[in-house]
Write a protein that holds these residues in place. Structure first.
Motif, PDB file in Angstrom:
ATOM      1  N   UNK A 321       0.823  -1.210   0.000  1.00 32.94           N
ATOM      2  CA  UNK A 321       0.000   0.000   0.000  1.00 32.94           C
ATOM      3  C   UNK A 321       0.857   1.260   0.000  1.00 32.94           C
ATOM      4  N   UNK A 322       2.042   1.189   0.627  1.00 37.44           N
ATOM      5  CA  UNK A 322       2.880   2.368   0.780  1.00 37.44           C
ATOM      6  C   UNK A 322       3.888   2.554  -0.348  1.00 37.44           C
ATOM      7  N   UNK A 323       4.382   1.467  -0.917  1.00 40.73           N
ATOM      8  CA  UNK A 323       5.382   1.600  -1.986  1.00 40.73           C
ATOM      9  C   UNK A 323       5.285   0.390  -2.919  1.00 40.73           C
ATOM     10  N   UNK A 324       4.179   0.251  -3.642  1.00 42.32           N
ATOM     11  CA  UNK A 324       3.964  -0.941  -4.467  1.00 42.32           C
ATOM     12  C   UNK A 324       4.797  -0.931  -5.745  1.00 42.32           C
ATOM     13  N   UNK A 325       5.075  -2.118  -6.257  1.00 46.69           N
ATOM     14  CA  UNK A 325       5.582  -2.285  -7.610  1.00 46.69           C
ATOM     15  C   UNK A 325       4.374  -2.347  -8.550  1.00 46.69           C
ATOM     16  N   UNK A 326       4.628  -2.208  -9.845  1.00 52.99           N
ATOM     17  CA  UNK A 326       3.531  -2.341 -10.811  1.00 52.99           C
ATOM     18  C   UNK A 326       2.895  -3.717 -10.703  1.00 52.99           C
ATOM     19  N   UNK A 327       3.699  -4.749 -10.537  1.00 51.37           N
ATOM     20  CA  UNK A 327       3.168  -6.107 -10.459  1.00 51.37           C
ATOM     21  C   UNK A 327       2.283  -6.311  -9.238  1.00 51.37           C
ATOM     22  N   UNK A 328       2.498  -5.514  -8.185  1.00 44.48           N
ATOM     23  CA  UNK A 328       1.658  -5.633  -6.989  1.00 44.48           C
ATOM     24  C   UNK A 328       0.242  -5.140  -7.232  1.00 44.48           C
ATOM     25  N   UNK A 329       0.064  -4.338  -8.289  1.00 42.61           N
ATOM     26  CA  UNK A 329      -1.242  -3.744  -8.580  1.00 42.61           C
ATOM     27  C   UNK A 329      -2.000  -4.482  -9.670  1.00 42.61           C
ATOM     28  N   UNK A 330      -1.447  -5.597 -10.129  1.00 46.15           N
ATOM     29  CA  UNK A 330      -2.083  -6.386 -11.178  1.00 46.15           C
ATOM     30  C   UNK A 330      -2.753  -7.609 -10.579  1.00 46.15           C
TER      31      UNK A 330
END
Length: 366
Positions: A321-330
């Protein structure tokens, strides 16, 4: 604080009792006890002089130090205590009323929890309120609470003045924990998710990532950088939006003492000119974050004053939630597929090696 330090603190407290100025009911000093008399009459007027509160129980100690309008916890590097809890403690002390005289037998004091807090296994708590010169304004050994099952009956607790053997049953609510962890103000921030307008994520080793809402107030948070991103997972985006919604800490340290490798920096832009800069760092499965607030509003200044110089340990799940990678949002693939539900996930049938002859048919029965 080690056990030796606790014993020394407790011993010093007992040693100073003879010279301490303690408030006592006038009728008691005259040899007459009136049930319901305040234990410390006139205490409320003197609490403005209070600068230090000590709570000692065998194996534990909490020291609260006054810093303007804030009380700070000595055992937590001076981090702010829960203001409402300190108020409850002092208010309870001013309203405490003696209702019944109890045992003066030192051998029976442990049964009601008013023995010497330094004794092995003691459940008693020594409470001291001191002024700026170290003089005791009020001090009391707090013992067991007495349960009242009737309705509208005040709480009761056994108490004893440390300099006396006589104990009392008193009416009033006393919250006096000697564990420093119970005094820490664990609230970091509570910002409504719909106030968040833009998030700029600069994670080490990753390309810049930007999330934003469209012009509408209730527009969803979307990925705007990179433009050619895959379809995002709505739940993961919402978690970023709720990064500072009811955020609480697990542990707090001075910023210079926080362990771990820096992960980068994220800027959260909220309405009313508030921007929060989060700098997370991670040590194995432990996440720490340092926070800054920018803006001219009172809200921003209050946050910055509270966060400046501190690092907060959060649950490890807050990293995304604080510093996601792009892959964390897929969308994430299932960790394990059940062949009974998804036939395509079943392992392929074993095939015999090409150079191995097929098994011979069984011989007919005679």
């Amino acid at each position: 604080m080690g056990r030796r330090g606790l014993l020394l603190l407790g011993g010093a407290a007992v040693a100073t009792l003879g010279g301490a100025y303690l408030l006592k009911p006038q009728n008691e000093a005259e040899g007459v006890f009136v049930p319901g008399t305040l234990a410390f009459p006139g205490l409320a007027a003197r609490l403005s002089e209070a600068r230090r509160i000590e709570l000692v129980r065998h194996g534990q100690a909490t020291t609260l130090l006054r810093d303007g309008d804030t009380w700070r916890i000595e055992q937590a590097s001076g981090y702010a205590a829960r203001g409402e809890r300190v108020h409850e403690l002092l208010a309870g002390l001013t309203e405490l009323r003696l209702v019944e005289e109890r045992t003066s037998d030192a051998g029976r004091q442990a049964a009601i929890g008013v023995d010497d807090p330094r004794n092995e296994g003691s459940t008693a708590t020594l409470l001291r309120v001191l002024d700026g010169q170290g003089t005791a304004i009020a001090e009391l050994v707090l013992g067991r609470r007495r349960v009242r099952t009737q309705g509208n009956v005040p709480e009761a607790i056994y108490v004893r003045r440390p300099s006396e053997q006589k104990s009392w049953l008193a009416e009033g609510r006393m919250v006096a924990d000697a564990d420093p962890q119970l005094w820490i103000n664990r609230d970091i921030a509570s910002l409504a998710p719909d106030r968040l307008r833009r998030v700029e994520i600069a994670r080490r080793g990753e390309s810049p990532l930007v999330l934003a809402r469209a012009g509408e107030v209730d527009a969803p948070l979307e990925i705007v950088t990179p433009e050619d991103h895959p379809v995002a997972d709505r739940t993961s985006l919402d978690e970023v939006g709720r990064a500072f919604d009811l955020l609480t800490l697990v542990e707090v340290r001075r910023a210079a003492e926080a362990p771990g490798e820096a992960l980068g920096e994220t800027r959260f832009a909220y309405t009313d000119g508030l921007t929060i800069i989060a700098s997370p760092q991670r040590e194995e499965q432990v996440l720490w974050v340092k926070l800054r607030a920018e803006g001219d509003s009172d809200e921003a200044k209050e946050f910055q004053a509270r966060w400046d110089g501190w690092a907060y340990q959060l649950g490890i799940w807050k990293e995304k939630a604080l510093i996601p990678r792009l892959e964390d949002l897929l969308p994430q693939a299932p960790a394990n597929s059940d062949p009974d539900v998804d036939p395509s996930a079943a392992p392929p049938a074993a095939e015999a090696p090409a150079n191995e002859a097929p098994a011979a048919a069984p011989a007919p029965s005679p």
